[in-house]
Design a protein around this motif. Sequence first.
Motif, short mmCIF file in Angstrom:
data_model
loop_
_atom_site.label_atom_id
_atom_site.label_comp_id
_atom_site.label_asym_id
_atom_site.label_seq_id
_atom_site.Cartn_x
_atom_site.Cartn_y
_atom_site.Cartn_z
N LYS A 2 0.83 -1.21 0.00
CA LYS A 2 0.00 0.00 0.00
C LYS A 2 0.86 1.25 0.00
CE LYS A 2 -3.48 -1.87 3.19
NZ LYS A 2 -4.07 -1.61 4.52
N SER A 3 0.35 2.27 -0.66
CA SER A 3 0.96 3.59 -0.55
C SER A 3 -0.12 4.64 -0.77
CB SER A 3 2.07 3.75 -1.59
OG SER A 3 2.64 5.04 -1.49
N GLU A 4 0.01 5.74 -0.07
CA GLU A 4 -0.91 6.84 -0.32
C GLU A 4 -0.44 7.55 -1.59
OE1 GLU A 4 -1.54 9.36 3.03
OE2 GLU A 4 -1.55 7.70 4.45
N GLY A 25 10.37 3.34 4.61
CA GLY A 25 9.39 3.91 5.54
C GLY A 25 8.48 2.92 6.23
N VAL A 26 8.61 1.65 5.92
CA VAL A 26 7.77 0.66 6.62
C VAL A 26 8.28 0.52 8.05
CG1 VAL A 26 7.11 -1.76 6.73
CG2 VAL A 26 7.15 -0.57 4.52
N ARG A 27 7.41 0.79 9.01
CA ARG A 27 7.81 0.75 10.43
C ARG A 27 6.84 -0.14 11.21
NH1 ARG A 27 11.41 2.31 8.12
NH2 ARG A 27 12.60 4.24 8.30
N ASN A 28 6.59 -1.28 10.64
CA ASN A 28 5.72 -2.27 11.26
C ASN A 28 6.42 -3.61 11.12
OD1 ASN A 28 3.68 -4.56 10.50
ND2 ASN A 28 2.49 -3.17 11.80
N TYR A 29 6.49 -4.35 12.22
CA TYR A 29 7.33 -5.55 12.22
C TYR A 29 6.81 -6.64 11.28
CZ TYR A 29 9.94 -3.59 16.10
OH TYR A 29 10.73 -2.78 16.88
N GLN A 30 5.50 -6.82 11.27
CA GLN A 30 4.95 -7.85 10.38
C GLN A 30 5.26 -7.54 8.93
OE1 GLN A 30 0.79 -8.20 12.16
NE2 GLN A 30 0.85 -9.95 10.77
N PHE A 46 1.10 -6.43 -6.18
CA PHE A 46 0.07 -5.43 -6.49
C PHE A 46 0.42 -4.11 -5.81
CE2 PHE A 46 -3.16 -9.04 -6.96
CZ PHE A 46 -3.25 -8.89 -8.34
N PHE A 47 0.19 -3.03 -6.51
CA PHE A 47 0.37 -1.68 -5.95
C PHE A 47 -1.02 -1.16 -5.58
CE2 PHE A 47 3.41 2.11 -6.23
CZ PHE A 47 2.59 2.96 -5.49
N TYR A 48 -1.20 -0.87 -4.30
CA TYR A 48 -2.51 -0.46 -3.77
C TYR A 48 -2.46 1.01 -3.34
CZ TYR A 48 -6.54 -0.46 -0.54
OH TYR A 48 -7.72 -0.18 0.12
N HIS A 49 -3.42 1.78 -3.79
CA HIS A 49 -3.53 3.18 -3.35
C HIS A 49 -4.47 3.27 -2.15
CE1 HIS A 49 -2.20 5.42 -7.30
NE2 HIS A 49 -1.20 4.87 -6.66
N SER A 50 -3.95 3.78 -1.04
CA SER A 50 -4.78 3.94 0.16
C SER A 50 -5.02 5.42 0.45
CB SER A 50 -4.08 3.29 1.36
OG SER A 50 -2.88 3.96 1.66
N ASN A 51 -6.00 5.65 1.31
CA ASN A 51 -6.25 7.02 1.77
C ASN A 51 -6.49 7.99 0.62
OD1 ASN A 51 -6.60 8.32 4.24
ND2 ASN A 51 -4.61 7.58 4.94
N GLY A 127 -10.63 -4.14 10.08
CA GLY A 127 -9.59 -3.55 10.92
C GLY A 127 -8.18 -3.77 10.43
N ASN A 128 -8.05 -4.34 9.22
CA ASN A 128 -6.71 -4.58 8.74
C ASN A 128 -5.97 -3.28 8.44
OD1 ASN A 128 -4.47 -6.08 7.31
ND2 ASN A 128 -5.23 -4.69 5.76
N ARG A 129 -4.74 -3.21 8.93
CA ARG A 129 -3.97 -1.99 8.69
C ARG A 129 -2.59 -2.28 8.16
NH1 ARG A 129 -4.08 0.75 14.32
NH2 ARG A 129 -1.94 0.68 13.64
N LEU A 130 -2.31 -3.52 7.88
CA LEU A 130 -0.98 -3.86 7.37
C LEU A 130 -0.75 -3.21 6.01
CD1 LEU A 130 -0.12 -7.61 7.93
CD2 LEU A 130 1.06 -5.59 8.78
N SER A 131 0.45 -2.67 5.83
CA SER A 131 0.73 -1.99 4.56
C SER A 131 1.31 -2.95 3.53
CB SER A 131 1.70 -0.85 4.79
OG SER A 131 2.95 -1.34 5.23
#
Length: 147
Positions: A2-4, A25-30, A46-51, A127-131
């Motif tokens: 994911k990327s904005e 910039g990924v700062r999540n351990y998973q 896949f490239f996902y556009h978020s937000n 509730g998924n928030r993984l990037s």
Amino acid sequence: MKSEPTEFSISDLENMPNQTEHWDGVRNYQARNMMRDDMKIGDQVFFYHSNCDEPGIVGIMKVARESYPDFTAFDPDDKHFDPKSDTNNPRWYMVDVKFIRKLAKTISLKELKQKPELEDFPLVRRGNRLSIMPVSKQQWDFILSLE
DNA sequence: GCCAACGTTGGC
DNA sequence: GCCAACGTTGGC
């Protein structure tokens, strides 16, 4: 992944020299673990556009370089600086990705959520928030069939 | 802008 | 090791 689009979009990737960029910039351990342990050269992504107005999958890229330390964590002036990561013991890793193509149309999150075939796809789970998240072969093929 | 969901931090 | 407080993500 994911990327904005206001931060870094599929077009930004397409316009990079060699159409390649590091995914910093990924700062999540998973998410880090997936880049560090699972993503191999040539893997398609896949490239996902978020937000944004129409969140969804907008393109395809591939892994161009396997994981190495995310140097933006070492730079105090960088937005993603992490004082707990140092060059001798890097905490954060990234991969390089290369543009393959844009999809003919955005496959929107809304559409993905309506497909019973994707019930187990992490992206549509509540509730998924993984990037960064894994896509099975079956899910990949099904999603592409929606293009 | 709101807020649910989730991850991280840090006192105890 | 628990858990409250806090910060972030990201859809809506």
